[in-house]
Each structure stands twice: as structure tokens, then as C-alpha cells.
Design a protein around this motif. Structure first.
Motif, PDB file in Angstrom:
ATOM      1  N   PHE A 173       0.801  -1.002   0.099  1.00 52.83           N
ATOM      2  CA  PHE A 173       0.146  -0.072   0.030  1.00 52.83           C
ATOM      3  C   PHE A 173       0.828   1.176  -0.062  1.00 52.83           C
ATOM      4  O   PHE A 173       1.993   1.333   0.618  1.00 52.83           O
ATOM      5  CB  PHE A 173      -0.900   0.043   1.071  1.00 52.83           C
ATOM      6  N   GLY A 174       0.249   2.492  -0.504  1.00 50.48           N
ATOM      7  CA  GLY A 174       1.068   3.624  -0.606  1.00 50.48           C
ATOM      8  C   GLY A 174       2.258   3.508  -1.649  1.00 50.48           C
ATOM      9  O   GLY A 174       1.958   2.885  -2.760  1.00 50.48           O
ATOM     10  N   GLY A 175       3.587   3.906  -1.075  1.00 48.92           N
ATOM     11  CA  GLY A 175       4.718   3.883  -2.050  1.00 48.92           C
ATOM     12  C   GLY A 175       6.005   4.198  -1.505  1.00 48.92           C
ATOM     13  O   GLY A 175       6.085   4.856  -0.514  1.00 48.92           O
ATOM     14  N   LEU A 176       6.987   3.814  -2.347  1.00 50.88           N
ATOM     15  CA  LEU A 176       8.468   4.316  -1.633  1.00 50.88           C
ATOM     16  C   LEU A 176       8.997   5.128  -2.901  1.00 50.88           C
ATOM     17  O   LEU A 176       8.692   5.025  -4.092  1.00 50.88           O
ATOM     18  CB  LEU A 176       9.226   2.838  -1.494  1.00 50.88           C
ATOM     19  N   ARG A 181      12.150   8.785  -8.072  1.00 51.03           N
ATOM     20  CA  ARG A 181      11.154   7.665  -8.528  1.00 51.03           C
ATOM     21  C   ARG A 181      10.424   7.062  -7.735  1.00 51.03           C
ATOM     22  O   ARG A 181      10.812   6.668  -6.542  1.00 51.03           O
ATOM     23  CB  ARG A 181      12.340   6.691  -9.093  1.00 51.03           C
ATOM     24  N   HIS A 182       9.093   7.060  -8.057  1.00 46.41           N
ATOM     25  CA  HIS A 182       8.035   6.352  -7.166  1.00 46.41           C
ATOM     26  C   HIS A 182       8.063   4.885  -7.330  1.00 46.41           C
ATOM     27  O   HIS A 182       7.565   4.390  -8.672  1.00 46.41           O
ATOM     28  CB  HIS A 182       6.825   7.299  -7.333  1.00 46.41           C
ATOM     29  N   HIS A 183       8.017   4.006  -6.646  1.00 42.68           N
ATOM     30  CA  HIS A 183       7.698   2.843  -6.555  1.00 42.68           C
ATOM     31  C   HIS A 183       6.323   2.465  -6.041  1.00 42.68           C
ATOM     32  O   HIS A 183       6.057   2.458  -4.640  1.00 42.68           O
ATOM     33  CB  HIS A 183       8.868   1.836  -5.626  1.00 42.68           C
ATOM     34  N   LYS A 184       5.339   2.272  -6.673  1.00 46.67           N
ATOM     35  CA  LYS A 184       3.887   2.283  -6.327  1.00 46.67           C
ATOM     36  C   LYS A 184       3.454   0.986  -5.659  1.00 46.67           C
ATOM     37  O   LYS A 184       4.315  -0.118  -5.909  1.00 46.67           O
ATOM     38  CB  LYS A 184       2.909   2.552  -7.407  1.00 46.67           C
ATOM     39  N   ALA A 185       2.262   0.898  -5.224  1.00 46.79           N
ATOM     40  CA  ALA A 185       1.853  -0.692  -4.835  1.00 46.79           C
ATOM     41  C   ALA A 185       2.070  -1.567  -5.656  1.00 46.79           C
ATOM     42  O   ALA A 185       1.578  -1.292  -6.945  1.00 46.79           O
ATOM     43  CB  ALA A 185       0.186  -0.592  -4.098  1.00 46.79           C
ATOM     44  N   GLY A 186       2.553  -2.484  -5.523  1.00 46.67           N
ATOM     45  CA  GLY A 186       2.858  -3.740  -6.553  1.00 46.67           C
ATOM     46  C   GLY A 186       4.332  -3.835  -6.961  1.00 46.67           C
ATOM     47  O   GLY A 186       4.470  -4.731  -7.532  1.00 46.67           O
ATOM     48  N   SER A 187       4.921  -2.814  -6.715  1.00 48.99           N
ATOM     49  CA  SER A 187       6.262  -2.686  -7.020  1.00 48.99           C
ATOM     50  C   SER A 187       7.020  -3.966  -6.399  1.00 48.99           C
ATOM     51  O   SER A 187       6.902  -3.796  -4.817  1.00 48.99           O
ATOM     52  CB  SER A 187       7.059  -1.502  -6.965  1.00 48.99           C
ATOM     53  N   TRP A 188       7.928  -4.484  -6.775  1.00 47.27           N
ATOM     54  CA  TRP A 188       8.943  -5.421  -6.245  1.00 47.27           C
ATOM     55  C   TRP A 188      10.400  -5.153  -6.344  1.00 47.27           C
ATOM     56  O   TRP A 188      10.791  -4.497  -7.698  1.00 47.27           O
ATOM     57  CB  TRP A 188       8.601  -6.868  -6.881  1.00 47.27           C
ATOM     58  N   LEU A 189      11.213  -5.107  -5.443  1.00 44.13           N
ATOM     59  CA  LEU A 189      12.553  -4.433  -5.423  1.00 44.13           C
ATOM     60  C   LEU A 189      13.528  -5.555  -4.580  1.00 44.13           C
ATOM     61  O   LEU A 189      12.993  -6.031  -3.393  1.00 44.13           O
ATOM     62  CB  LEU A 189      12.656  -3.142  -4.866  1.00 44.13           C
ATOM     63  N   ARG A 190      14.546  -6.117  -5.145  1.00 41.57           N
ATOM     64  CA  ARG A 190      15.487  -6.724  -4.510  1.00 41.57           C
ATOM     65  C   ARG A 190      16.859  -6.246  -4.415  1.00 41.57           C
ATOM     66  O   ARG A 190      17.299  -5.696  -5.519  1.00 41.57           O
ATOM     67  CB  ARG A 190      15.591  -8.130  -5.030  1.00 41.57           C
ATOM     68  N   PHE A 191      17.571  -6.195  -3.239  1.00 44.08           N
ATOM     69  CA  PHE A 191      18.787  -5.614  -3.026  1.00 44.08           C
ATOM     70  C   PHE A 191      20.014  -6.441  -3.043  1.00 44.08           C
ATOM     71  O   PHE A 191      19.799  -7.223  -2.076  1.00 44.08           O
ATOM     72  CB  PHE A 191      18.766  -4.482  -2.303  1.00 44.08           C
TER      73      PHE A 191
END
Length: 224
Positions: A173-176, A181-191
């Protein structure tokens, strides 16, 4: 099959870039976020069941982790609405279905071979959450090799405060926001190890699935 299989590199999949692929089962589609292997693969996916879709009983030799993102997911023993978290340990079997349709976040072959406990957590329960500084945390799983939780950040709250060893985030929910750059709901990130992601919650805050630790999953001797 190799998808985002280099764990020394950052991997990102935005919701608007989802590539839905039909599975072997009618009425079930998936977005492959990362994958190492064929049908029996170490994999992270978003899976969508149409109403009435189901699988025949089958076993998960490497275990299965599920977070219900929308709708209702049904398993042998019960039905699980949005927000429910499940861990089915290695060697367990089930016959999943969804009479009404559902979207779930699924991880396969990413559990320790000695994990034995079936886990069911309703993250909608207020008592499942605890305050940690300026954030709220819902613990889901902790072991010597990894930590899994849901995290709620207030507006502007920092996701990370130091260099990561390994980390994975799914925005619920929300965003990062990172460098505009906006990572909206549903975005997947691996670092990858050694990175210090400069991520903070958007003006409405955010809730994320968060995993850190041994993201590569099983050892080479245990891999499918």
C-alpha cells in the motif's frame, strides 16, 4: 529458466510492467519476479487465480510461502482472505483453489530443509503488529538465516538506515520514493549485499512485505 537470477545485482519489477503468463493450470496466471530452474524452481511470483480455479493435490518439496494480496485463497484446511500469511514447510502437500478469485505473492524453494511448522498469520489483527521506533512491524518469520515481516512506514519514513546484506521488498500500500522515482503498490525490489537503498515512504506512507537474510534460498546441494 533464469529470471532476475543474478543476486549480486538489483532487481526491480513495477506493477505496470507485470507480464502475466498462463500457468499449466487453466485459470491461473503468474508474474515471474525471479526464478532459478524449471517447473521445480526456486521462484518468487505474483499468482492470479480466476474464480473457481484450482490445483490438484500436490507436494512442495522445498516449501511454499504465501501472502494473500486480494480476494480469498483456499487451502485444504481453511479459506484465507486478503492479508493472510501462510508458510507450508518442505514436504507438505495441499490442493489450493479460489472459489471467488485471488491474487497471491508466492515464494517456492526458499525455506530451510529442517523447517517443519505450518504457519498461519492474519496480518489484519491489530495484535499482530508492534511499534518499533517510528514504524509498525508485523513479524511473520524469523530464523538464523532470514527475517520476514510486514512494515508500515509513516510519510517520509526511511526504509533502510544502513547498508543491506540482502533485502527484498514488495510494496503493498502507498509507495516508496528513491531519487524522485516512485515505486507504487505492486512494485517488487530486491537489493544485493553492500547496497544502501535511499528509500523513503511517500506522502501517504506505505506498507511493505520485507525480507532480509539469505535470499538465494537453498544451498546447491538442496536446490531443485
Amino acid at each position: 529458466m533464469l529470471i532476475n537470477a543474478d543476486f549480486t545485482q538489483r532487481a526491480t519489477v513495477a506493477a505496470h510492467d507485470y507480464d502475466w503468463v498462463a500457468s499449466s493450470q487453466p485459470g491461473v496466471e503468474r508474474v515471474m519476479l525471479d526464478r532459478v530452474g524449471g517447473e521445480r524452481a526456486r521462484a518468487t511470483s505474483i499468482v492470479r487465480y480466476s474464480a473457481g480455479a484450482s490445483f490438484a493435490p500436490h507436494q512442495h518439496s522445498g516449501g511454499e510461502e504465501i501472502l494473500v494480496l486480494s480476494g480469498t485463497f483456499a487451502d485444504d484446511d481453511d479459506s484465507y482472505p486478503t492479508g493472510c500469511y501462510l508458510r507450508n514447510p518442505p514436504g507438505s502437500s495441499h490442493a489450493p483453489s479460489s472459489p471467488e478469485g485471488t491474487v497471491i505473492f508466492v515464494k517456492l524453494w526458499q525455506m530451510s530443509a529442517d523447517e517443519q511448522v505450518k504457519v498461519r498469520i492474519d496480518t489484519r489483527r491489530p495484535d499482530a503488529w508492534q511499534q518499533e521506533g517510528n514504524r509498525e512491524v508485523c513479524p511473520l518469520h524469523t530464523s538464523a538465516s532470514e527475517t520476514v515481516s510486514l512494515v508500515r512506514l509513516p510519510a517520509g519514513g526511511q526504509m533502510f538506515s544502513a547498508i543491506v546484506e540482502n533485502a527484498e521488498v514488495l510494496v503493498l500500500f502507498g509507495g516508496l520514493v528513491e531519487d524522485g522515482r516512485h515505486h507504487k503498490a505492486g512494485s517488487w525490489l530486491r537489493f544485493p549485499p553492500g547496497e544502501y537503498p535511499q528509500l523513503h515512504a511517500s506522502t501517504k506512507g506505505c506498507t511493505v512485505y520485507f525480507r532480509d537474510g539469505n535470499l538465494t534460498g537453498l544451498s546447491s546441494k538442496e536446490a531443485p
